[in-house]
Design an enzyme around this catalytic site. Structure first.
Site, mmCIF file in Angstrom:
data_model
loop_
_atom_site.group_PDB
_atom_site.id
_atom_site.type_symbol
_atom_site.label_atom_id
_atom_site.label_comp_id
_atom_site.label_asym_id
_atom_site.label_seq_id
_atom_site.Cartn_x
_atom_site.Cartn_y
_atom_site.Cartn_z
ATOM 1 N N HIS A 9 -16.037 -4.039 5.327
ATOM 2 C CA HIS A 9 -15.529 -2.644 5.626
ATOM 3 C C HIS A 9 -16.664 -1.935 6.628
ATOM 4 O O HIS A 9 -17.623 -1.686 6.085
ATOM 5 C CB HIS A 9 -15.273 -1.830 4.330
ATOM 6 C CG HIS A 9 -14.946 -0.409 4.588
ATOM 7 N ND1 HIS A 9 -13.859 0.156 4.312
ATOM 8 C CD2 HIS A 9 -15.393 0.559 5.182
ATOM 9 C CE1 HIS A 9 -13.762 1.561 4.509
ATOM 10 N NE2 HIS A 9 -14.721 1.762 5.124
ATOM 11 N N ASN A 61 -10.414 9.393 7.839
ATOM 12 C CA ASN A 61 -10.686 10.093 7.171
ATOM 13 C C ASN A 61 -10.958 11.564 7.710
ATOM 14 O O ASN A 61 -11.845 11.534 8.721
ATOM 15 C CB ASN A 61 -11.981 9.917 6.112
ATOM 16 C CG ASN A 61 -11.581 9.002 5.087
ATOM 17 O OD1 ASN A 61 -10.033 9.128 4.630
ATOM 18 N ND2 ASN A 61 -12.264 7.954 4.824
ATOM 19 N N GLY A 100 -8.242 6.501 -2.522
ATOM 20 C CA GLY A 100 -9.080 5.907 -3.757
ATOM 21 C C GLY A 100 -8.542 4.686 -4.317
ATOM 22 O O GLY A 100 -8.891 4.150 -5.298
ATOM 23 N N GLU A 107 0.968 -4.664 4.457
ATOM 24 C CA GLU A 107 0.115 -5.099 5.444
ATOM 25 C C GLU A 107 -0.487 -6.324 5.047
ATOM 26 O O GLU A 107 -0.390 -6.706 4.019
ATOM 27 C CB GLU A 107 -1.142 -4.044 5.092
ATOM 28 C CG GLU A 107 -1.869 -3.354 6.682
ATOM 29 C CD GLU A 107 -2.702 -2.461 6.174
ATOM 30 O OE1 GLU A 107 -3.633 -2.425 5.171
ATOM 31 O OE2 GLU A 107 -2.722 -1.291 6.790
ATOM 32 N N LYS A 108 -0.990 -7.177 6.075
ATOM 33 C CA LYS A 108 -1.533 -8.409 6.111
ATOM 34 C C LYS A 108 -2.898 -8.121 5.315
ATOM 35 O O LYS A 108 -3.639 -7.140 5.571
ATOM 36 C CB LYS A 108 -1.864 -9.020 7.407
ATOM 37 C CG LYS A 108 -2.499 -10.106 7.385
ATOM 38 C CD LYS A 108 -1.589 -11.640 7.642
ATOM 39 C CE LYS A 108 -2.488 -12.692 7.525
ATOM 40 N NZ LYS A 108 -1.634 -13.835 6.819
ATOM 41 N N LYS A 137 0.661 -1.133 0.077
ATOM 42 C CA LYS A 137 -0.244 0.023 0.015
ATOM 43 C C LYS A 137 0.850 1.397 0.054
ATOM 44 O O LYS A 137 1.873 1.253 0.424
ATOM 45 C CB LYS A 137 -0.932 -0.039 1.313
ATOM 46 C CG LYS A 137 -1.918 -0.927 1.136
ATOM 47 C CD LYS A 137 -2.757 -1.243 2.612
ATOM 48 C CE LYS A 137 -4.044 -0.256 2.508
ATOM 49 N NZ LYS A 137 -4.767 -0.537 3.723
ATOM 50 N N ARG A 174 -12.505 14.427 7.332
ATOM 51 C CA ARG A 174 -13.479 15.210 6.450
ATOM 52 C C ARG A 174 -14.890 14.582 6.359
ATOM 53 O O ARG A 174 -14.972 13.642 7.095
ATOM 54 C CB ARG A 174 -12.985 15.285 5.086
ATOM 55 C CG ARG A 174 -12.714 13.847 4.469
ATOM 56 C CD ARG A 174 -12.568 13.888 2.891
ATOM 57 N NE ARG A 174 -12.131 12.568 2.657
ATOM 58 C CZ ARG A 174 -12.845 11.566 2.388
ATOM 59 N NH1 ARG A 174 -14.119 11.609 2.353
ATOM 60 N NH2 ARG A 174 -12.302 10.234 1.943
ATOM 61 N N GLU A 230 -7.701 3.222 8.291
ATOM 62 C CA GLU A 230 -7.252 4.490 8.045
ATOM 63 C C GLU A 230 -8.490 5.577 8.783
ATOM 64 O O GLU A 230 -9.471 5.181 9.041
ATOM 65 C CB GLU A 230 -7.198 4.975 6.645
ATOM 66 C CG GLU A 230 -8.344 5.151 5.741
ATOM 67 C CD GLU A 230 -8.128 5.512 4.360
ATOM 68 O OE1 GLU A 230 -7.345 6.473 4.269
ATOM 69 O OE2 GLU A 230 -9.013 5.474 3.602
ATOM 70 N N GLU A 247 -11.920 4.131 9.607
ATOM 71 C CA GLU A 247 -12.220 2.754 8.871
ATOM 72 C C GLU A 247 -11.587 1.705 9.263
ATOM 73 O O GLU A 247 -10.328 1.691 9.600
ATOM 74 C CB GLU A 247 -11.972 3.125 7.441
ATOM 75 C CG GLU A 247 -12.591 4.381 6.952
ATOM 76 C CD GLU A 247 -12.385 4.428 5.320
ATOM 77 O OE1 GLU A 247 -13.240 5.180 4.769
ATOM 78 O OE2 GLU A 247 -11.305 3.958 4.716
HETATM 79 P P1 ADP Z 1 -7.709 4.068 0.217
HETATM 80 O O1 ADP Z 1 -7.239 5.185 1.144
HETATM 81 O O2 ADP Z 1 -6.759 3.915 -1.037
HETATM 82 O O3 ADP Z 1 -9.319 4.051 -0.039
HETATM 83 P P2 ADP Z 1 -7.955 2.036 2.355
HETATM 84 O O4 ADP Z 1 -6.700 1.640 3.046
HETATM 85 O O5 ADP Z 1 -9.079 2.906 2.861
HETATM 86 O O6 ADP Z 1 -7.393 2.721 0.877
HETATM 87 O O7 ADP Z 1 -8.671 0.887 1.696
HETATM 88 C C1 ADP Z 1 -9.779 0.879 0.873
HETATM 89 C C2 ADP Z 1 -10.168 -0.475 0.689
HETATM 90 O O8 ADP Z 1 -9.268 -1.477 0.266
HETATM 91 C C3 ADP Z 1 -10.718 -1.146 2.109
HETATM 92 O O9 ADP Z 1 -12.370 -0.672 2.109
HETATM 93 C C4 ADP Z 1 -10.861 -2.744 1.635
HETATM 94 O O10 ADP Z 1 -11.633 -3.004 0.735
HETATM 95 C C5 ADP Z 1 -9.347 -2.732 0.993
HETATM 96 N N1 ADP Z 1 -8.419 -2.947 1.795
HETATM 97 C C6 ADP Z 1 -7.492 -1.952 2.574
HETATM 98 N N2 ADP Z 1 -6.598 -2.522 3.349
HETATM 99 C C7 ADP Z 1 -6.832 -4.036 3.228
HETATM 100 C C8 ADP Z 1 -6.248 -4.925 4.090
HETATM 101 N N3 ADP Z 1 -5.086 -4.892 4.795
HETATM 102 N N4 ADP Z 1 -6.933 -6.352 3.734
HETATM 103 C C9 ADP Z 1 -7.809 -6.325 2.922
HETATM 104 N N5 ADP Z 1 -8.428 -5.354 2.157
HETATM 105 C C10 ADP Z 1 -7.994 -4.025 2.476
#
Ligand code: ADP
Length: 446
Positions: free
Chosen positions: A208, A289, A164, A200-201, A158, A291, A287, A275
Site C-alpha cells: 500500500h 482521502n 476503515g 474489484e480485482k 467493496k 483530509r 481511493e 492511495e
Molecule cells: P477503506 O476505505 O475501507 O480503508 P481501501 O479501498 O482504502 O478501503 O482499502 C483498504 C485496504 O484494503 C488497502 O490498504 C489494502 O490493504 C486492501 N485492498 C483494497 N483494495 C484492494 C484490492 N483491490 N486488492 C487487494 N487489496 C485491497
C-alpha cells in the site's frame, strides 16, 4: 489569516491541530463530550465547549452542536481533523453556509472522492492507473457473476461508501460470490447507511503506497512524496514509513508527477492523499482521502513541511508560495501507532494511565493526547498516540525507533508498544520486505 479556529475532533489530532494553530498565532476552540472534559485537547485550547454526551453520535458527530459552539465562540473556521465529520460533504456545506471556513477541500470534491466508484472513474479519466473492476456499482447477482468472470478471481466485493476496511470481502471462486455480496451489503448498510457495492480485482500481496499532495486555491499543486502503509491488520494501518523501500527513484518520480497532474486537473485544494496498491512495478489507485491523515507526520519529518499549518494557510486563501523544486526530501521516517489495546488479541484496553513517560532525543517525536493519571475512555478509537522517528537512513531510523519504544512508559493500560518492538527484530521487516498481509501472517491470523 484566521483569528480563531474551532477544532471539531478529539485525541491526538485535536492536539496536533491546536499546536499548528498556536504556531500561527491563531486562537483555538476545543469541542468535547462530557467524557472528555479532562482530555488534553480540552485543556490545551484557549476556549472549550461541551457539545454533548459521550457517544460520538451525540457529540463529535453532532453538527448543530458544533455549529452552535462556533457561533457562540465567534470562530472563523472549523478544522475537522480525521475521522468523525472530516469526510462528510454535508458538514462542510453547512459550515460554509453558516459563514465559517471549512479547513479542507470543497464539499463537491469531498463527495466526489467519498463515492469510491465515481472517484475511480474520475482519476482513471485523468490518466491514473486504477484496479480493474466493475465500472460502477453492481446491481444484481447475474451482473456480478459476469463481471467477476471477466476480471478473474480472486476478487474483492467493496462498499461504494466504504471506509476503515468495512464492507470488504474477498472471493476466491464463483460459488462464494453471492454470499460475500450479501455480507458486504449488510455490513455497508449497517456502517454507512448505504449498501451499494462494487467489484474489484483482488491484487494479491501488494504494497500500500500513497502519495501526499498539497494544493492552494490558485492552482499550485505539489507532492510531498509517498508513504508506505503496508503494515496493516484487517486493512487498518499499524505502522507507516517514508520513503517506501519498494520504490526506485524513477518509479517514485513517475507516479508522483502523474498524481500532481491529475490533482491539478481536478482543481483540488488543500491536503489530500491518493492511495495505491503497488505490485510488480505497477500502481493501482484505490481511493483518495480528502483530509489530513493519521500518518501525515512521516511526510513532515522527511520534508520539514508542517502539513496542518499548510492546510490552514491555504484554507485562509494564502498561496503555497513554493514549487516542487523547492521541496527537499531528507532521510527516513517511521511512525508507530500506539493503541490502548492488548498487543496479542487487539482487544481495547481503556482505563487509568497510572504512570507515563515519553521518549525524547534527536529525531524522536511523540504525537499523543494522554498524560499521567488520564483515564482513556472506552467510547472512542483506541489510538492514544504515535511515535515518529527520523534518521538519515532507514537503518538509523530503525535503531532509533527501538530506543524510543524502549523508553516509552505507559502503565495501567495495555498498548501495542510490545508488538512494535517485536516487529523490529524480524529480518523481513528490518529488510523492508513486507506486503499488506505480512503482519497478519506474522501474528498468525491468516
Ligand atoms: P477503506 O476505505 O475501507 O480503508 P481501501 O479501498 O482504502 O478501503 O482499502 C483498504 C485496504 O484494503 C488497502 O490498504 C489494502 O490493504 C486492501 N485492498 C483494497 N483494495 C484492494 C484490492 N483491490 N486488492 C487487494 N487489496 C485491497
Amino acid at each position: 489569516m484566521f483569528d480563531k479556529v474551532l477544532i471539531a475532533n478529539r485525541g491526538e489530532i485535536a492536539v496536533r491541530v491546536h499546536r499548528a494553530c498556536r504556531d500561527l498565532g491563531i486562537h483555538t476552540v476545543a469541542v468535547h463530550s462530557t467524557a472528555d472534559a479532562e482530555a488534553m485537547h480540552t485543556r490545551l485550547a484557549d476556549e472549550s465547549v461541551c457539545i454533548g454526551p459521550a457517544p460520538a453520535s451525540d457529540s463529535y458527530l453532532n453538527i448543530p452542536a458544533i455549529i452552535a459552539a462556533a457561533e457562540i465562540t465567534n470562530a472563523d473556521a472549523i478544522h475537522p481533523g480525521y475521522g468523525f465529520l472530516s469526510e462528510n460533504a454535508n458538514f462542510a456545506s453547512i459550515v460554509e453556509e453558516h459563514g465559517f471556513t471549512f479547513i479542507g477541500p470543497t464539499p463537491a470534491h469531498i463527495s466526489l472522492m467519498g463515492d469510491k466508484v465515481r472517484a475511480k472513474e474520475t482519476v482513471r479519466d485523468l490518466g491514473l492507473p486504477v484496479v480493474p473492476g466493475s465500472n460502477g456499482p453492481v446491481a444484481d447477482e447475474a451482473e456480478a457473476l459476469n463481471v467477476a468472470a471477466e476480471i478473474g478471481y480472486p476478487i474483492l466485493v467493496k462498499a461504494v461508501a466504504g471506509g476503515g476496511g468495512r464492507g470488504m470481502k474477498r472471493v476466491d471462486e464463483a460459488s462464494g460470490l453471492l454470499e460475500a455480496m450479501a455480507g458486504a451489503r449488510a455490513e455497508a448498510q449497517a456502517s454507512f447507511g448505504d449498501g451499494t457495492i462494487y467489484l474489484e480485482k483482488c491484487i494479491e500481496n501488494p504494497r500500500h503506497i500513497e502519495i501526499q499532495v498539497l494544493a492552494d486555491q490558485f492552482g499550485a499543486v505539489v507532492h510531498l512524496g509517498e508513504r508506505d502503509c503496508s503494515l496493516q491488520r484487517r486493512h487498518q494501518k499499524i505502522l507507516e514509513e517514508a520513503p517506501s523501500s519498494a520504490l526506485n527513484e524513477t518509479e517514485r518520480q513517475a507516479i508522483a508527477a502523474r498524481v500532481v497532474e491529475a490533482v491539478r486537473a481536478l482543481g483540488y485544494r488543500g491536503v489530500g492523499t491518493l492511495e495505491f496498491l503497488y505490485k510488480g512495478g505497477a500502481f493501482y489507485f484505490i481511493e483518495m482521502n480528502t483530509r489530513i491523515q493519521v500518518e501525515h507526520p512521516v511526510t513532515e519529518m522527511i520534508t520539514g513541511i508542517d502539513l496542518v499549518r499548510e492546510q490552514i494557510r491555504v484554507a485562509a486563501g494564502a498561496p503555497l508560495g513554493y514549487q516542487q523544486s523547492d521541496i527537499r526530501f531528507n532521510g527516513h521516517a517511521i511512525e508507530c501507532r500506539i493503541n490502548a489495546e492488548n498487543p496479542d488479541t487487539f482487544q481495547p484496553s481503556p482505563g487509568l494511565i497510572s504512570s507515563y513517560h515519553t521518549p525524547g532525543g534527536l529525531g524522536v517525536r511523540v504525537d499523543s493526547a494522554v498524560y499521567q493519571d488520564y483515564r482513556v475512555p472506552p467510547y472512542y478509537d483506541s489510538l492514544i498516540g504515535k511515535v515518529i522517528v527520523h534518521g538519515s537512513t532507514r537503518n538509523e531510523c530503525l535503531m532509533r525507533l527501538r530506543r524510543a519504544l524502549e523508553e516509552y512508559v505507559i502503565a495501567g493500560v495495555e498498548t501495542t508498544i510490545p508488538l512494535h518492538l517485536k516487529l523490529l527484530s524480524v529480518p523481513d521487516f528490518a529488510n523492508g520486505l513486507y506486503d499488506i498481509h505480512w503482519l497478519e501472517r506474522f501474528i498468525g491470523e491468516t
